[in-house]
Design a protein around this motif. Structure first.
Motif, mmCIF file in Angstrom:
data_model
loop_
_atom_site.group_PDB
_atom_site.id
_atom_site.type_symbol
_atom_site.label_atom_id
_atom_site.label_comp_id
_atom_site.label_asym_id
_atom_site.label_seq_id
_atom_site.Cartn_x
_atom_site.Cartn_y
_atom_site.Cartn_z
ATOM 1 N N ASP A 161 -33.811 29.560 -31.654
ATOM 2 C CA ASP A 161 -34.208 29.201 -30.283
ATOM 3 C C ASP A 161 -33.398 28.035 -29.719
ATOM 4 O O ASP A 161 -33.917 27.218 -28.931
ATOM 5 C CB ASP A 161 -35.706 28.855 -30.217
ATOM 6 N N SER A 162 -32.111 27.964 -30.083
ATOM 7 C CA SER A 162 -31.264 26.855 -29.634
ATOM 8 C C SER A 162 -29.968 27.376 -29.046
ATOM 9 O O SER A 162 -29.214 28.076 -29.735
ATOM 10 C CB SER A 162 -30.956 25.914 -30.808
ATOM 11 N N SER A 183 -39.006 35.770 -30.388
ATOM 12 C CA SER A 183 -40.108 35.698 -29.420
ATOM 13 C C SER A 183 -39.625 35.882 -27.993
ATOM 14 O O SER A 183 -40.392 36.294 -27.126
ATOM 15 C CB SER A 183 -40.821 34.347 -29.544
ATOM 16 N N TRP A 184 -38.358 35.596 -27.755
ATOM 17 C CA TRP A 184 -37.835 35.675 -26.381
ATOM 18 C C TRP A 184 -37.107 36.991 -26.096
ATOM 19 O O TRP A 184 -36.644 37.212 -24.974
ATOM 20 C CB TRP A 184 -36.906 34.492 -26.084
ATOM 21 N N THR A 191 -37.910 36.927 -22.121
ATOM 22 C CA THR A 191 -38.609 35.848 -21.442
ATOM 23 C C THR A 191 -37.608 35.070 -20.584
ATOM 24 O O THR A 191 -36.408 35.384 -20.551
ATOM 25 C CB THR A 191 -39.260 34.899 -22.455
ATOM 26 N N PHE A 193 -36.509 32.117 -21.202
ATOM 27 C CA PHE A 193 -35.505 31.563 -22.115
ATOM 28 C C PHE A 193 -34.550 32.654 -22.581
ATOM 29 O O PHE A 193 -33.341 32.418 -22.697
ATOM 30 C CB PHE A 193 -36.184 30.911 -23.321
ATOM 31 N N LYS A 364 -34.207 24.489 -22.760
ATOM 32 C CA LYS A 364 -34.985 24.490 -24.001
ATOM 33 C C LYS A 364 -36.091 25.528 -23.877
ATOM 34 O O LYS A 364 -36.676 25.704 -22.812
ATOM 35 C CB LYS A 364 -35.606 23.108 -24.260
ATOM 36 N N ILE A 365 -36.406 26.185 -25.001
ATOM 37 C CA ILE A 365 -37.425 27.214 -24.956
ATOM 38 C C ILE A 365 -38.779 26.648 -24.569
ATOM 39 O O ILE A 365 -39.570 27.284 -23.858
ATOM 40 C CB ILE A 365 -37.499 27.968 -26.299
ATOM 41 N N ALA A 366 -39.055 25.416 -24.963
ATOM 42 C CA ALA A 366 -40.345 24.812 -24.640
ATOM 43 C C ALA A 366 -40.484 24.584 -23.136
ATOM 44 O O ALA A 366 -41.595 24.664 -22.586
ATOM 45 C CB ALA A 366 -40.519 23.492 -25.382
ATOM 46 N N ASP A 367 -39.382 24.319 -22.466
ATOM 47 C CA ASP A 367 -39.430 24.063 -21.029
ATOM 48 C C ASP A 367 -39.601 25.358 -20.238
ATOM 49 O O ASP A 367 -40.254 25.362 -19.189
ATOM 50 C CB ASP A 367 -38.152 23.371 -20.563
ATOM 51 N N ASP A 369 -40.506 28.658 -21.640
ATOM 52 C CA ASP A 369 -41.512 29.611 -22.129
ATOM 53 C C ASP A 369 -42.777 28.927 -22.630
ATOM 54 O O ASP A 369 -43.696 29.597 -23.114
ATOM 55 C CB ASP A 369 -40.940 30.462 -23.276
ATOM 56 N N GLY A 370 -42.823 27.585 -22.567
ATOM 57 C CA GLY A 370 -43.965 26.876 -23.105
ATOM 58 C C GLY A 370 -45.245 27.042 -22.291
ATOM 59 O O GLY A 370 -45.246 27.459 -21.158
#
Length: 370
Positions: A161-162, A183-184, A191, A193, A364-367, A369-370
């Motif tokens: 995820d990077s 997951s993406w 998603t 991301f 970032k995935i957290a930004d 898809d979080g």
């Protein structure tokens, strides 16, 4: 300069280039004669065509197959694997995409180990292999009588995820990434991301491989990607309902997007014989167009192969069957070599243009898809 020459000049005809691979191929059994009585000439015609337009094989598991061998010699021949230089020459293979799909351990570490092994194999066999990062370098290797080795596809799980890891892998030579198993990029599709990953791949010149991805992911990637995509091991779902094969609807969309379906020489996806593989090639060509079909040996990947295609030396047998079916040489030249060159060249040029106008993504995935 090689890139510029590759762009300006169309692929030569079979009569315009010397035979770069001199080892003759003798098929297991001769193709059936055509109605015109030309069947006896088909093996020779197949070898002549492949001498000018060798096979760009879209999926080889050689790095994984070699990792447990204490020693090997691909130059003289290696019985422990499907692929070695004598059989590559006999089959007129001009480019080999080395898959970096790990089977155990952390995905990134296992991918880096296979990438390192692939590079080591090339370095220790300079008489027959040459690394290739661009379409021009693939062409240069072919013109020097070497097999161009392209790194990828690798699994998307290796990115962890990077996007930074994606850029590092690209700097190490990765050219193809499989969009599945994260997951993406799931059954639900890409998603936000995941869409950013595709955009950054376009900017870097990393080509998306959609084999094994869900229909939703394939559909969204076809819409989003600014460069042609690959399906490195997909045949026709209408002929064989394997999950990695493509429906006619997806094949038509792939053709419209100028992508490439690389039909695998895997019995579970195409059938038990050469004619079964040819049936899939006929179907993909009819639905998606001759610019959308390629070949993928899937050798050394742990899969069973159709009879007569047990290793790369069997490619002339397959081409002879397609000649028997009436494929024109222009379509065969695209199938074996030209279509892969087009996709690589398109990705190279699009990446250069994108890098001129945009900076590396900091997403970032957290930004997203979080």
């Amino acid at each position: 300069m090689a890139d510029l020459q590759d762009e300006l000049h169309d692929p030569p005809s079979a009569s315009e280039l010397p035979h770069l691979f001199a080892t003759p191929y003798v098929p297991d059994s001769a193709p059936e004669p055509t109605a015109t009585g030309e069947g006896d000439d088909l093996p020779a015609r197949a070898r002549a065509l492949l001498a000018a337009h060798p096979v760009a094989d879209g999926h080889s598991g050689l790095p994984r197959a070699l990792r447990h061998l204490p020693r090997y010699d691909l130059q003289l021949g290696e019985s422990a694997v499907d692929t070695d230089l004598p059989r590559l020459r006999e089959g007129h293979v001009g480019a080999l995409f080395c898959a970096l799909h790990p089977t155990d351990g952390p995905a990134l570490g296992a991918t880096l180990e296979q990438l390192d092994l692939a590079r080591s194999v090339v370095e220790t066999h300079p008489e027959g292999l040459r690394p290739a990062l661009t379409a021009g370098q693939v062409l240069d290797a072919r013109n020097c009588g070497r097999v161009a080795v392209v790194l990828g596809p690798a699994g998307a799980a290796a990115l962890d995820d990077s996007l930074g890891i994606l850029r590092v892998l690209r700097s190490l030579g990765l050219r193809v990434l499989t969009l599945a198993g994260t997951s993406w990029a799931s059954e639900a599709g890409l998603t936000r991301f995941g869409e950013e990953v595709v955009r950054e791949m376009n900017r870097l010149g990393v080509i998306a491989d959609l084999s094994g991805a869900s229909d939703a992911t394939i559909g969204r990637a076809l819409t989003l990607s600014r460069t042609p995509v690959l399906c490195t091991r997909s045949a026709a779902r209408a002929l064989c309902p394997h999950p990695d094969n493509l429906s006619d609807g997806l094949l038509a969309r792939l053709g419209a997007a100028k992508g490439l379906c690389m039909v695998p020489l895997a019995a579970e996806q195409t059938g038990p014989g050469v004619r079964d593989v040819a049936d899939h090639l006929d179907h993909v060509r009819a639905v998606a167009g001759p610019e959308c079909v390629g070949l993928s040996g899937t050798y050394d990947s742990g899969t069973a192969h159709p009879q007569g295609l047990a290793d790369p030396s069997g490619y002339p047998h397959l081409v002879a069957e397609l000649l028997r079916r009436g494929w024109p040489e222009t379509d065969l030249a695209m199938l074996t070599w030209g279509n892969v060159q087009r996709v690589l060249r398109g990705a190279d040029f699009a990446a250069r243009a994108a890098q001129d106008r945009s900076q590396p993504s900091t997403a970032k995935i957290a930004d997203l898809d979080g």
